[in-house]
Design a protein around this motif. Structure first.
Motif, PDB file in Angstrom:
ATOM      1  N   GLN A   1     -12.208 -39.651  30.952  1.00 24.77           N
ATOM      2  CA  GLN A   1     -10.748 -39.607  31.041  1.00 24.77           C
ATOM      3  C   GLN A   1     -10.131 -40.128  29.746  1.00 24.77           C
ATOM      4  O   GLN A   1      -9.214 -39.518  29.191  1.00 24.77           O
ATOM      5  CB  GLN A   1     -10.290 -40.449  32.231  1.00 24.77           C
ATOM      6  CG  GLN A   1      -8.806 -40.519  32.420  1.00 24.77           C
ATOM      7  CD  GLN A   1      -8.423 -41.404  33.603  1.00 24.77           C
ATOM      8  OE1 GLN A   1      -9.278 -41.952  34.297  1.00 24.77           O
ATOM      9  NE2 GLN A   1      -7.139 -41.537  33.833  1.00 24.77           N
ATOM     10  N   LEU A   2     -10.635 -41.226  29.250  1.00 21.12           N
ATOM     11  CA  LEU A   2     -10.114 -41.822  28.029  1.00 21.12           C
ATOM     12  C   LEU A   2     -10.345 -40.911  26.820  1.00 21.12           C
ATOM     13  O   LEU A   2      -9.432 -40.671  26.016  1.00 21.12           O
ATOM     14  CB  LEU A   2     -10.764 -43.190  27.803  1.00 21.12           C
ATOM     15  CG  LEU A   2     -10.191 -44.049  26.697  1.00 21.12           C
ATOM     16  CD1 LEU A   2      -8.708 -44.321  26.917  1.00 21.12           C
ATOM     17  CD2 LEU A   2     -10.945 -45.363  26.628  1.00 21.12           C
ATOM     18  N   ALA A   3     -11.551 -40.376  26.685  1.00 20.69           N
ATOM     19  CA  ALA A   3     -11.853 -39.497  25.547  1.00 20.69           C
ATOM     20  C   ALA A   3     -10.973 -38.250  25.579  1.00 20.69           C
ATOM     21  O   ALA A   3     -10.455 -37.829  24.536  1.00 20.69           O
ATOM     22  CB  ALA A   3     -13.327 -39.111  25.556  1.00 20.69           C
ATOM     23  N   LEU A   4     -10.782 -37.667  26.751  1.00 20.09           N
ATOM     24  CA  LEU A   4      -9.946 -36.470  26.856  1.00 20.09           C
ATOM     25  C   LEU A   4      -8.479 -36.789  26.580  1.00 20.09           C
ATOM     26  O   LEU A   4      -7.784 -36.006  25.928  1.00 20.09           O
ATOM     27  CB  LEU A   4     -10.100 -35.826  28.236  1.00 20.09           C
ATOM     28  CG  LEU A   4     -11.445 -35.142  28.496  1.00 20.09           C
ATOM     29  CD1 LEU A   4     -11.608 -34.819  29.972  1.00 20.09           C
ATOM     30  CD2 LEU A   4     -11.600 -33.894  27.631  1.00 20.09           C
ATOM     31  N   THR A   5      -8.009 -37.923  27.045  1.00 21.89           N
ATOM     32  CA  THR A   5      -6.616 -38.311  26.847  1.00 21.89           C
ATOM     33  C   THR A   5      -6.327 -38.611  25.382  1.00 21.89           C
ATOM     34  O   THR A   5      -5.245 -38.297  24.881  1.00 21.89           O
ATOM     35  CB  THR A   5      -6.280 -39.548  27.710  1.00 21.89           C
ATOM     36  OG1 THR A   5      -6.528 -39.220  29.084  1.00 21.89           O
ATOM     37  CG2 THR A   5      -4.837 -39.961  27.558  1.00 21.89           C
ATOM     38  N   GLN A   6      -7.286 -39.205  24.704  1.00 24.13           N
ATOM     39  CA  GLN A   6      -7.079 -39.570  23.304  1.00 24.13           C
ATOM     40  C   GLN A   6      -7.061 -38.350  22.380  1.00 24.13           C
ATOM     41  O   GLN A   6      -6.500 -38.414  21.291  1.00 24.13           O
ATOM     42  CB  GLN A   6      -8.143 -40.563  22.840  1.00 24.13           C
ATOM     43  CG  GLN A   6      -7.936 -41.928  23.436  1.00 24.13           C
ATOM     44  CD  GLN A   6      -8.942 -42.945  22.933  1.00 24.13           C
ATOM     45  OE1 GLN A   6      -9.915 -42.628  22.268  1.00 24.13           O
ATOM     46  NE2 GLN A   6      -8.717 -44.197  23.268  1.00 24.13           N
ATOM     47  N   PHE A   7      -7.686 -37.253  22.817  1.00 18.30           N
ATOM     48  CA  PHE A   7      -7.657 -36.046  22.002  1.00 18.30           C
ATOM     49  C   PHE A   7      -6.337 -35.334  22.265  1.00 18.30           C
ATOM     50  O   PHE A   7      -6.011 -35.000  23.397  1.00 18.30           O
ATOM     51  CB  PHE A   7      -8.832 -35.107  22.321  1.00 18.30           C
ATOM     52  CG  PHE A   7      -8.858 -33.907  21.429  1.00 18.30           C
ATOM     53  CD1 PHE A   7      -9.374 -34.001  20.148  1.00 18.30           C
ATOM     54  CD2 PHE A   7      -8.339 -32.698  21.847  1.00 18.30           C
ATOM     55  CE1 PHE A   7      -9.378 -32.901  19.303  1.00 18.30           C
ATOM     56  CE2 PHE A   7      -8.335 -31.590  21.009  1.00 18.30           C
ATOM     57  CZ  PHE A   7      -8.859 -31.699  19.736  1.00 18.30           C
ATOM     58  N   LYS A   8      -5.593 -35.114  21.231  1.00 17.73           N
ATOM     59  CA  LYS A   8      -4.292 -34.461  21.375  1.00 17.73           C
ATOM     60  C   LYS A   8      -4.454 -32.959  21.158  1.00 17.73           C
ATOM     61  O   LYS A   8      -5.028 -32.531  20.158  1.00 17.73           O
ATOM     62  CB  LYS A   8      -3.281 -35.026  20.369  1.00 17.73           C
ATOM     63  CG  LYS A   8      -3.102 -36.531  20.469  1.00 17.73           C
ATOM     64  CD  LYS A   8      -2.587 -36.938  21.831  1.00 17.73           C
ATOM     65  CE  LYS A   8      -2.417 -38.441  21.910  1.00 17.73           C
ATOM     66  NZ  LYS A   8      -2.510 -38.963  23.240  1.00 17.73           N
ATOM     67  N   GLY A   9      -3.986 -32.180  22.097  1.00 17.82           N
ATOM     68  CA  GLY A   9      -4.072 -30.731  21.970  1.00 17.82           C
ATOM     69  C   GLY A   9      -5.186 -30.154  22.816  1.00 17.82           C
ATOM     70  O   GLY A   9      -5.792 -30.832  23.639  1.00 17.82           O
ATOM     71  N   LYS A  10      -5.452 -28.879  22.594  1.00 17.07           N
ATOM     72  CA  LYS A  10      -6.477 -28.152  23.336  1.00 17.07           C
ATOM     73  C   LYS A  10      -7.821 -28.322  22.632  1.00 17.07           C
ATOM     74  O   LYS A  10      -7.900 -28.207  21.409  1.00 17.07           O
ATOM     75  CB  LYS A  10      -6.073 -26.674  23.394  1.00 17.07           C
ATOM     76  CG  LYS A  10      -6.968 -25.811  24.231  1.00 17.07           C
ATOM     77  CD  LYS A  10      -6.347 -24.435  24.380  1.00 17.07           C
ATOM     78  CE  LYS A  10      -7.245 -23.414  25.005  1.00 17.07           C
ATOM     79  NZ  LYS A  10      -8.147 -23.794  26.014  1.00 17.07           N
ATOM     80  N   LEU A  11      -8.850 -28.593  23.405  1.00 19.67           N
ATOM     81  CA  LEU A  11     -10.182 -28.739  22.823  1.00 19.67           C
ATOM     82  C   LEU A  11     -10.619 -27.429  22.180  1.00 19.67           C
ATOM     83  O   LEU A  11     -10.384 -26.353  22.730  1.00 19.67           O
ATOM     84  CB  LEU A  11     -11.204 -29.128  23.896  1.00 19.67           C
ATOM     85  CG  LEU A  11     -11.123 -30.530  24.474  1.00 19.67           C
ATOM     86  CD1 LEU A  11     -12.159 -30.699  25.578  1.00 19.67           C
ATOM     87  CD2 LEU A  11     -11.315 -31.588  23.402  1.00 19.67           C
ATOM     88  N   PRO A  12     -11.270 -27.495  21.034  1.00 21.42           N
ATOM     89  CA  PRO A  12     -11.774 -26.274  20.405  1.00 21.42           C
ATOM     90  C   PRO A  12     -12.850 -25.612  21.264  1.00 21.42           C
ATOM     91  O   PRO A  12     -13.592 -26.291  21.991  1.00 21.42           O
ATOM     92  CB  PRO A  12     -12.383 -26.771  19.091  1.00 21.42           C
ATOM     93  CG  PRO A  12     -11.925 -28.161  18.902  1.00 21.42           C
ATOM     94  CD  PRO A  12     -11.531 -28.685  20.228  1.00 21.42           C
ATOM     95  N   VAL A  13     -12.930 -24.305  21.154  1.00 16.23           N
ATOM     96  CA  VAL A  13     -13.981 -23.558  21.850  1.00 16.23           C
ATOM     97  C   VAL A  13     -15.325 -24.112  21.402  1.00 16.23           C
ATOM     98  O   VAL A  13     -15.533 -24.375  20.210  1.00 16.23           O
ATOM     99  CB  VAL A  13     -13.865 -22.051  21.526  1.00 16.23           C
ATOM    100  CG1 VAL A  13     -15.057 -21.285  22.081  1.00 16.23           C
ATOM    101  CG2 VAL A  13     -12.565 -21.498  22.073  1.00 16.23           C
ATOM    102  N   GLY A  14     -16.228 -24.299  22.337  1.00 21.09           N
ATOM    103  CA  GLY A  14     -17.567 -24.773  22.014  1.00 21.09           C
ATOM    104  C   GLY A  14     -17.733 -26.284  22.039  1.00 21.09           C
ATOM    105  O   GLY A  14     -18.784 -26.791  21.661  1.00 21.09           O
ATOM    106  N   THR A  15     -16.726 -27.012  22.506  1.00 18.51           N
ATOM    107  CA  THR A  15     -16.806 -28.473  22.560  1.00 18.51           C
ATOM    108  C   THR A  15     -17.902 -28.932  23.521  1.00 18.51           C
ATOM    109  O   THR A  15     -18.042 -28.393  24.617  1.00 18.51           O
ATOM    110  CB  THR A  15     -15.459 -29.075  22.990  1.00 18.51           C
ATOM    111  OG1 THR A  15     -14.476 -28.768  22.000  1.00 18.51           O
ATOM    112  CG2 THR A  15     -15.538 -30.586  23.164  1.00 18.51           C
ATOM    113  N   THR A  16     -18.654 -29.942  23.097  1.00 18.34           N
ATOM    114  CA  THR A  16     -19.676 -30.567  23.940  1.00 18.34           C
ATOM    115  C   THR A  16     -19.260 -31.992  24.255  1.00 18.34           C
ATOM    116  O   THR A  16     -18.790 -32.711  23.370  1.00 18.34           O
ATOM    117  CB  THR A  16     -21.046 -30.581  23.221  1.00 18.34           C
ATOM    118  OG1 THR A  16     -21.469 -29.234  22.990  1.00 18.34           O
ATOM    119  CG2 THR A  16     -22.107 -31.297  24.056  1.00 18.34           C
TER     120      THR A  16
END
Length: 147
Positions: free
Chosen positions: A56-71
């Protein structure tokens, strides 16, 4: 890819280790989000007292849409269900659009276990047991408390 996987999971273990003993009844988990080209996008560890969860924290800290292919590299299987009624970490990763999840240790908690199946049923590649020997110590006390 193997070296990137090892580096990212070792970072996730390092994050979890730094929070070990500070997360109350919850286990200390580390999560690292990496792009397909090897850039670290975000990271997080379970918060003091057990919330927020690492994913939850890692996703919240990333601003915007995750790039295709994110692991997502996670030291403990992303939870299937949350006791608070919030979205589970497995559902958060699915909704965020990760392409792959790499897990070190499988969860034995009744609400945590099953995240792998949810991720698989969403058509996302998931690998388990990655560097498990290095992360297992983080969850010995947590699993022992389950009885």
């Amino acid at each position: 890819m193997r070296q990137q996987d090892e580096n990212a999971m070792r970072r996730a273990i390092e994050l979890a280790r730094a929070q070990h003993g500070r997360t109350g009844d919850n286990p200390s988990v580390g999560c690292v989000l990496m792009s397909a080209d090897g850039r670290r996008l975000s990271e997080g560890a379970t918060g003091d007292g057990g919330r927020p969860h690492a994913e939850q924290l890692a996703l919240t800290q990333f601003k915007g849409k995750l790039p295709v292919g994110t692991t997502a590299y996670v030291t403990l299987e992303p939870c299937r269900e949350r006791s608070t009624g919030e979205a589970s970490c497995s559902n958060r990763l699915i909704k965020a659009g990760v392409a792959r999840v790499v897990v070190s240790v499988m969860d034995r908690h009744p609400k945590g276990a099953g995240g792998k199946a949810a991720i698989e049923s969403a058509g996302i590649d998931i690998a388990t047991g990655f560097l498990e020997e290095e992360a297992a110590f983080l969850y010995e006390d947590f699993f022992a408390s389950l009885g």
